[in-house]
Design an enzyme around this catalytic site. Structure first.
Site, mmCIF file in Angstrom:
data_model
loop_
_atom_site.group_PDB
_atom_site.id
_atom_site.type_symbol
_atom_site.label_atom_id
_atom_site.label_comp_id
_atom_site.label_asym_id
_atom_site.label_seq_id
_atom_site.Cartn_x
_atom_site.Cartn_y
_atom_site.Cartn_z
ATOM 1 N N PRO A 10 3.790 -2.066 6.174
ATOM 2 C CA PRO A 10 3.095 -3.227 6.723
ATOM 3 C C PRO A 10 2.848 -4.343 5.726
ATOM 4 O O PRO A 10 2.504 -4.105 4.573
ATOM 5 C CB PRO A 10 1.770 -2.644 7.224
ATOM 6 C CG PRO A 10 1.608 -1.350 6.518
ATOM 7 C CD PRO A 10 2.996 -0.838 6.271
ATOM 8 N N ASN A 11 3.012 -5.545 6.229
ATOM 9 C CA ASN A 11 2.743 -6.812 5.527
ATOM 10 C C ASN A 11 3.772 -7.162 4.462
ATOM 11 O O ASN A 11 3.724 -8.254 3.904
ATOM 12 C CB ASN A 11 1.328 -6.829 4.925
ATOM 13 C CG ASN A 11 0.269 -6.798 6.003
ATOM 14 O OD1 ASN A 11 0.329 -7.585 6.942
ATOM 15 N ND2 ASN A 11 -0.681 -5.878 5.904
ATOM 16 N N ARG A 18 2.676 -15.414 0.302
ATOM 17 C CA ARG A 18 1.265 -15.396 -0.099
ATOM 18 C C ARG A 18 1.064 -14.406 -1.236
ATOM 19 O O ARG A 18 1.854 -13.503 -1.431
ATOM 20 C CB ARG A 18 0.382 -14.965 1.087
ATOM 21 C CG ARG A 18 0.396 -15.987 2.184
ATOM 22 C CD ARG A 18 -0.705 -15.712 3.195
ATOM 23 N NE ARG A 18 -0.210 -16.090 4.527
ATOM 24 C CZ ARG A 18 -0.365 -15.367 5.622
ATOM 25 N NH1 ARG A 18 -1.017 -14.235 5.577
ATOM 26 N NH2 ARG A 18 0.124 -15.766 6.756
ATOM 27 N N TYR A 23 1.798 -9.907 -6.013
ATOM 28 C CA TYR A 23 3.023 -9.235 -5.595
ATOM 29 C C TYR A 23 4.311 -9.892 -6.106
ATOM 30 O O TYR A 23 5.399 -9.388 -5.873
ATOM 31 C CB TYR A 23 3.074 -9.142 -4.062
ATOM 32 C CG TYR A 23 1.943 -8.315 -3.499
ATOM 33 C CD1 TYR A 23 1.813 -6.971 -3.838
ATOM 34 C CD2 TYR A 23 0.992 -8.870 -2.648
ATOM 35 C CE1 TYR A 23 0.776 -6.205 -3.341
ATOM 36 C CE2 TYR A 23 -0.057 -8.113 -2.136
ATOM 37 C CZ TYR A 23 -0.157 -6.782 -2.492
ATOM 38 O OH TYR A 23 -1.184 -6.027 -2.005
ATOM 39 N N ASN A 74 8.284 1.953 0.077
ATOM 40 C CA ASN A 74 7.026 1.241 -0.170
ATOM 41 C C ASN A 74 6.274 1.239 1.146
ATOM 42 O O ASN A 74 6.566 0.427 2.041
ATOM 43 C CB ASN A 74 7.264 -0.186 -0.665
ATOM 44 C CG ASN A 74 5.954 -0.875 -1.039
ATOM 45 O OD1 ASN A 74 4.865 -0.378 -0.720
ATOM 46 N ND2 ASN A 74 6.037 -2.007 -1.709
ATOM 47 N N ALA A 77 0.021 -0.392 2.731
ATOM 48 C CA ALA A 77 -1.325 0.181 2.833
ATOM 49 C C ALA A 77 -1.322 1.573 3.484
ATOM 50 O O ALA A 77 -2.273 2.346 3.286
ATOM 51 C CB ALA A 77 -2.226 -0.769 3.612
ATOM 52 N N HIS A 80 -2.103 4.748 1.450
ATOM 53 C CA HIS A 80 -3.457 5.215 1.154
ATOM 54 C C HIS A 80 -4.146 5.862 2.353
ATOM 55 O O HIS A 80 -5.271 6.337 2.234
ATOM 56 C CB HIS A 80 -4.299 4.026 0.662
ATOM 57 C CG HIS A 80 -3.570 3.135 -0.291
ATOM 58 N ND1 HIS A 80 -3.118 3.593 -1.518
ATOM 59 C CD2 HIS A 80 -3.163 1.831 -0.209
ATOM 60 C CE1 HIS A 80 -2.481 2.594 -2.133
ATOM 61 N NE2 HIS A 80 -2.500 1.525 -1.362
ATOM 62 N N ASP A 87 3.355 14.071 6.181
ATOM 63 C CA ASP A 87 3.974 15.161 6.950
ATOM 64 C C ASP A 87 5.453 14.878 7.233
ATOM 65 O O ASP A 87 6.284 15.794 7.205
ATOM 66 C CB ASP A 87 3.232 15.358 8.274
ATOM 67 C CG ASP A 87 1.870 15.993 8.093
ATOM 68 O OD1 ASP A 87 1.583 16.500 6.987
ATOM 69 O OD2 ASP A 87 1.076 15.978 9.065
ATOM 70 N N GLU A 98 8.519 6.888 -4.281
ATOM 71 C CA GLU A 98 7.446 5.977 -3.866
ATOM 72 C C GLU A 98 7.430 4.775 -4.796
ATOM 73 O O GLU A 98 7.405 4.950 -6.016
ATOM 74 C CB GLU A 98 6.107 6.723 -3.944
ATOM 75 C CG GLU A 98 4.908 5.845 -3.635
ATOM 76 C CD GLU A 98 3.578 6.605 -3.791
ATOM 77 O OE1 GLU A 98 3.590 7.846 -3.990
ATOM 78 O OE2 GLU A 98 2.529 5.941 -3.721
ATOM 79 N N HIS A 100 5.752 0.748 -5.598
ATOM 80 C CA HIS A 100 4.786 -0.324 -5.328
ATOM 81 C C HIS A 100 5.099 -1.491 -6.238
ATOM 82 O O HIS A 100 5.430 -1.300 -7.425
ATOM 83 C CB HIS A 100 3.350 0.151 -5.560
ATOM 84 C CG HIS A 100 2.982 1.278 -4.671
ATOM 85 N ND1 HIS A 100 2.719 1.109 -3.332
ATOM 86 C CD2 HIS A 100 2.892 2.606 -4.911
ATOM 87 C CE1 HIS A 100 2.477 2.290 -2.788
ATOM 88 N NE2 HIS A 100 2.580 3.219 -3.721
ATOM 89 N N LEU A 101 4.960 -2.664 -5.695
ATOM 90 C CA LEU A 101 5.131 -3.887 -6.492
ATOM 91 C C LEU A 101 4.015 -3.997 -7.518
ATOM 92 O O LEU A 101 4.246 -4.302 -8.689
ATOM 93 C CB LEU A 101 5.107 -5.103 -5.562
ATOM 94 C CG LEU A 101 6.241 -5.139 -4.536
ATOM 95 C CD1 LEU A 101 5.782 -5.802 -3.260
ATOM 96 C CD2 LEU A 101 7.442 -5.848 -5.112
ATOM 97 N N SER A 102 2.796 -3.791 -7.069
ATOM 98 C CA SER A 102 1.626 -3.934 -7.938
ATOM 99 C C SER A 102 1.270 -2.596 -8.573
ATOM 100 O O SER A 102 1.676 -1.529 -8.080
ATOM 101 C CB SER A 102 0.442 -4.461 -7.124
ATOM 102 O OG SER A 102 0.086 -3.525 -6.119
ATOM 103 N N ARG A 107 -6.073 -1.662 -9.556
ATOM 104 C CA ARG A 107 -6.660 -2.451 -8.467
ATOM 105 C C ARG A 107 -7.859 -1.710 -7.863
ATOM 106 O O ARG A 107 -8.448 -0.868 -8.502
ATOM 107 C CB ARG A 107 -5.567 -2.769 -7.439
ATOM 108 C CG ARG A 107 -4.400 -3.559 -8.052
ATOM 109 C CD ARG A 107 -3.356 -3.937 -7.034
ATOM 110 N NE ARG A 107 -3.909 -4.836 -6.026
ATOM 111 C CZ ARG A 107 -3.320 -5.100 -4.851
ATOM 112 N NH1 ARG A 107 -2.169 -4.514 -4.559
ATOM 113 N NH2 ARG A 107 -3.889 -5.920 -3.983
ATOM 114 N N ARG A 111 -7.053 1.951 -3.454
ATOM 115 C CA ARG A 111 -5.600 2.001 -3.640
ATOM 116 C C ARG A 111 -5.173 3.089 -4.635
ATOM 117 O O ARG A 111 -3.988 3.255 -4.906
ATOM 118 C CB ARG A 111 -5.077 0.641 -4.125
ATOM 119 C CG ARG A 111 -5.262 -0.475 -3.131
ATOM 120 C CD ARG A 111 -4.607 -1.759 -3.599
ATOM 121 N NE ARG A 111 -5.235 -2.921 -2.988
ATOM 122 C CZ ARG A 111 -4.927 -3.389 -1.768
ATOM 123 N NH1 ARG A 111 -3.992 -2.818 -1.062
ATOM 124 N NH2 ARG A 111 -5.557 -4.440 -1.281
#
Ligand code: CA2
Length: 147
Positions: A10-11, A18, A23, A74, A77, A80, A87, A98, A100-102, A107, A111
């Protein structure tokens, strides 16, 4: 060799538009183009997807598992929150890296926990779009395990 599946949650469709300080400036299309270059150089197909819906991510992880395909994930959210993704990875038996950009550990504390990490082959976080490139390198140029 089955296609490399890059699955985005998501996002992540908002990347570049933004929060570039968190990111980075790369859009998801930029990341897709880079992954396509890397796959072409290796002669392997790429399946690159994004969804804001948890069930789509579950379906795509299952699909990769059936194909015996490695996954760069990725989960945004859902990382988390999602026992369903945990599963799905376990059930699919897919090799999942796995990403993540950040640097999620630098953070907010919410997270810091990942439901993906315990069932992932490894975790790469904090390198912006290069996190995906590093994951690809890990899939194809992995050093022998030392631990
Ligand atoms: O650092 C990452 O890659 C994350 O997976 C990105 C997620 C975040 O919830 C995770 O904790 C870490 C957020 C996806 C991107 O969200 C955006 C929101 C607004 C503008 C651009 C991106």
């Amino acid at each position: 060799m089955p296609a490399v599946h890059v699955i985005n949650g998501p996002n992540l469709n908002l990347l570049g538009a933004r929060e570039p300080s968190v990111y980075g400036a790369a859009t998801l299309d930029d990341i897709k183009a880079r992954m396509a270059e890397l796959c072409a150089a290796r002669g392997v197909d790429l399946v690159f997807r994004q969804s804001n819906h948890e069930g789509d991510l579950v379906d795509w992880i299952q699909e990769a598992g059936r194909a015996g395909a490695p996954v760069i994930l990725n989960a945004g959210a859902y990382t988390h929150t999602s026992i369903a993704l945990h599963d799905a990875i376990k059930g699919a038996g897919a090799t999942v890296i796995e990403v993540h950009l950040s640097n999620v550990h630098a953070r907010e504390s919410f997270r810091h926990h990942s439901f993906i990490s315990p069932v992932a082959r490894g975790v790469i976080a904090g390198f912006g779009a290069a996190s995906y490139v590093l994951a690809f390198a890990a899939l194809f140029d992995e050093e022998p395990r030392k631990i």
